[in-house]
Design a protein around this motif. Structure first.
Motif, PDB file in Angstrom:
ATOM      1  N   ILE A  57       0.873  -1.176   0.000  1.00 30.15           N
ATOM      2  CA  ILE A  57       0.000   0.000   0.000  1.00 30.15           C
ATOM      3  C   ILE A  57       0.911   1.227   0.000  1.00 30.15           C
ATOM      4  O   ILE A  57       1.735   1.400   0.908  1.00 30.15           O
ATOM      5  CB  ILE A  57      -0.938   0.015   1.228  1.00 30.15           C
ATOM      6  N   LEU A  58       0.796   2.039  -1.022  1.00 31.48           N
ATOM      7  CA  LEU A  58       1.638   3.228  -1.143  1.00 31.48           C
ATOM      8  C   LEU A  58       1.305   4.247  -0.051  1.00 31.48           C
ATOM      9  O   LEU A  58       0.210   4.218   0.526  1.00 31.48           O
ATOM     10  CB  LEU A  58       1.459   3.852  -2.530  1.00 31.48           C
ATOM     11  N   PRO A  59       2.243   5.160   0.251  1.00 28.72           N
ATOM     12  CA  PRO A  59       2.011   6.148   1.306  1.00 28.72           C
ATOM     13  C   PRO A  59       0.670   6.878   1.139  1.00 28.72           C
ATOM     14  O   PRO A  59       0.315   7.301   0.041  1.00 28.72           O
ATOM     15  CB  PRO A  59       3.191   7.108   1.150  1.00 28.72           C
ATOM     16  N   HIS A  60      -0.043   6.977   2.252  1.00 30.35           N
ATOM     17  CA  HIS A  60      -1.317   7.702   2.356  1.00 30.35           C
ATOM     18  C   HIS A  60      -2.432   7.106   1.484  1.00 30.35           C
ATOM     19  O   HIS A  60      -3.434   7.782   1.235  1.00 30.35           O
ATOM     20  CB  HIS A  60      -1.130   9.192   2.057  1.00 30.35           C
ATOM     21  N   CYS A  61      -2.268   5.890   1.020  1.00 30.65           N
ATOM     22  CA  CYS A  61      -3.332   5.207   0.277  1.00 30.65           C
ATOM     23  C   CYS A  61      -4.012   4.218   1.212  1.00 30.65           C
ATOM     24  O   CYS A  61      -3.539   3.972   2.319  1.00 30.65           O
ATOM     25  CB  CYS A  61      -2.759   4.496  -0.953  1.00 30.65           C
ATOM     26  N   LYS A  62      -5.131   3.666   0.762  1.00 29.64           N
ATOM     27  CA  LYS A  62      -5.847   2.758   1.658  1.00 29.64           C
ATOM     28  C   LYS A  62      -6.629   1.697   0.903  1.00 29.64           C
ATOM     29  O   LYS A  62      -6.960   1.859  -0.277  1.00 29.64           O
ATOM     30  CB  LYS A  62      -6.790   3.532   2.567  1.00 29.64           C
ATOM     31  N   GLY A  82       0.910   1.908   9.442  1.00 26.53           N
ATOM     32  CA  GLY A  82      -0.456   2.261   9.074  1.00 26.53           C
ATOM     33  C   GLY A  82      -1.407   1.911  10.194  1.00 26.53           C
ATOM     34  O   GLY A  82      -0.994   1.603  11.315  1.00 26.53           O
ATOM     35  N   ILE A  83      -2.682   1.951   9.858  1.00 32.50           N
ATOM     36  CA  ILE A  83      -3.704   1.536  10.817  1.00 32.50           C
ATOM     37  C   ILE A  83      -4.720   0.669  10.091  1.00 32.50           C
ATOM     38  O   ILE A  83      -4.939   0.801   8.882  1.00 32.50           O
ATOM     39  CB  ILE A  83      -4.419   2.728  11.497  1.00 32.50           C
ATOM     40  N   LYS A  89     -12.716   0.233  15.626  1.00 30.79           N
ATOM     41  CA  LYS A  89     -11.566   0.355  16.520  1.00 30.79           C
ATOM     42  C   LYS A  89     -10.274   0.350  15.710  1.00 30.79           C
ATOM     43  O   LYS A  89     -10.116  -0.461  14.806  1.00 30.79           O
ATOM     44  CB  LYS A  89     -11.542  -0.791  17.533  1.00 30.79           C
ATOM     45  N   GLU A  90      -9.354   1.242  16.077  1.00 25.34           N
ATOM     46  CA  GLU A  90      -8.077   1.341  15.366  1.00 25.34           C
ATOM     47  C   GLU A  90      -7.075   0.334  15.904  1.00 25.34           C
ATOM     48  O   GLU A  90      -6.945   0.156  17.117  1.00 25.34           O
ATOM     49  CB  GLU A  90      -7.488   2.747  15.510  1.00 25.34           C
ATOM     50  N   ARG A  91      -6.377  -0.298  14.953  1.00 29.17           N
ATOM     51  CA  ARG A  91      -5.262  -1.185  15.280  1.00 29.17           C
ATOM     52  C   ARG A  91      -4.030  -0.592  14.619  1.00 29.17           C
ATOM     53  O   ARG A  91      -4.022  -0.397  13.401  1.00 29.17           O
ATOM     54  CB  ARG A  91      -5.503  -2.589  14.729  1.00 29.17           C
ATOM     55  N   ASN A  92      -3.004  -0.275  15.401  1.00 29.13           N
ATOM     56  CA  ASN A  92      -1.771   0.269  14.835  1.00 29.13           C
ATOM     57  C   ASN A  92      -1.001  -0.837  14.146  1.00 29.13           C
ATOM     58  O   ASN A  92      -0.784  -1.896  14.723  1.00 29.13           O
ATOM     59  CB  ASN A  92      -0.909   0.917  15.923  1.00 29.13           C
ATOM     60  N   TYR A  93      -0.599  -0.574  12.905  1.00 29.85           N
ATOM     61  CA  TYR A  93       0.160  -1.538  12.123  1.00 29.85           C
ATOM     62  C   TYR A  93       1.613  -1.087  12.025  1.00 29.85           C
ATOM     63  O   TYR A  93       1.899   0.013  11.545  1.00 29.85           O
ATOM     64  CB  TYR A  93      -0.443  -1.678  10.724  1.00 29.85           C
ATOM     65  N   CYS A  94       2.515  -1.939  12.481  1.00 29.38           N
ATOM     66  CA  CYS A  94       3.955  -1.749  12.350  1.00 29.38           C
ATOM     67  C   CYS A  94       4.565  -3.134  12.185  1.00 29.38           C
ATOM     68  O   CYS A  94       3.889  -4.140  12.425  1.00 29.38           O
ATOM     69  CB  CYS A  94       4.521  -1.003  13.560  1.00 29.38           C
ATOM     70  N   LYS A 112       0.462   4.891   6.375  1.00 30.44           N
ATOM     71  CA  LYS A 112       1.015   6.183   6.771  1.00 30.44           C
ATOM     72  C   LYS A 112       2.072   6.602   5.753  1.00 30.44           C
ATOM     73  O   LYS A 112       2.185   5.994   4.683  1.00 30.44           O
ATOM     74  CB  LYS A 112       1.572   6.093   8.192  1.00 30.44           C
ATOM     75  N   GLU A 113       2.876   7.615   6.094  1.00 30.41           N
ATOM     76  CA  GLU A 113       3.816   8.193   5.127  1.00 30.41           C
ATOM     77  C   GLU A 113       4.893   7.215   4.643  1.00 30.41           C
ATOM     78  O   GLU A 113       5.458   7.408   3.576  1.00 30.41           O
ATOM     79  CB  GLU A 113       4.475   9.465   5.687  1.00 30.41           C
ATOM     80  N   GLN A 114       5.156   6.132   5.377  1.00 26.85           N
ATOM     81  CA  GLN A 114       6.160   5.149   4.947  1.00 26.85           C
ATOM     82  C   GLN A 114       5.593   4.121   3.969  1.00 26.85           C
ATOM     83  O   GLN A 114       6.328   3.306   3.433  1.00 26.85           O
ATOM     84  CB  GLN A 114       6.711   4.354   6.149  1.00 26.85           C
TER      85      GLN A 114
END
Length: 124
Positions: A57-62, A82-83, A89-94, A112-114
């Protein structure tokens, strides 16, 4: 070498075949701009038991909100950030995050931006 690049050049072994990931073309999602998939194992190869995909997923895409009527989905984040919003409910993705999304659970994934790389599995 970045880990996402390692997986882009990875290999899959099974009792029936060996697949070099470089030989699989990225497919742009027909429903989500900036989302690309490598279909590593298609459901036709497993008699409908599961499928396995590398997702970029490219930066800021969804991947917009959606659900799967009969399939459980898992995400294994390998790079980026990303999330995922699941049932509001939000799940942080790393990197290192594993997420289980039951059938009929509405969810969306926002990079996110990465940008974001993950493995997605669908069962069945």
């Amino acid at each position: 070498m970045k880990i996402e690049k390692i997986f882009e050049k990875g290999r899959l072994f099974s009792d029936k075949q060996e697949v070099n990931f470089e030989s699989i073309e990225w497919q742009e999602s027909p429903t989500a701009q900036g989302v690309f998939l490598k279909h590593l194992v298609k459901k036709e190869q497993t008699e409908g038991l599961f499928s396995y995909h590398l997702v970029k997923i490219l930066p800021h895409c969804k991947i917009p909100a959606h659900f799967h009527a009969y399939q459980l989905e898992t995400h294994e984040v390998i790079a980026g950030a990303g999330i995922c919003i699941c049932k509001g409910k939000e799940r942080n993705y790393c990197p290192g995050t594993i997420s289980i999304l039951p059938a009929q659970c509405e969810h969306e994934v926002i990079a996110k931006e990465q940008g974001l790389y993950l493995f997605a599995k669908f069962i069945p």
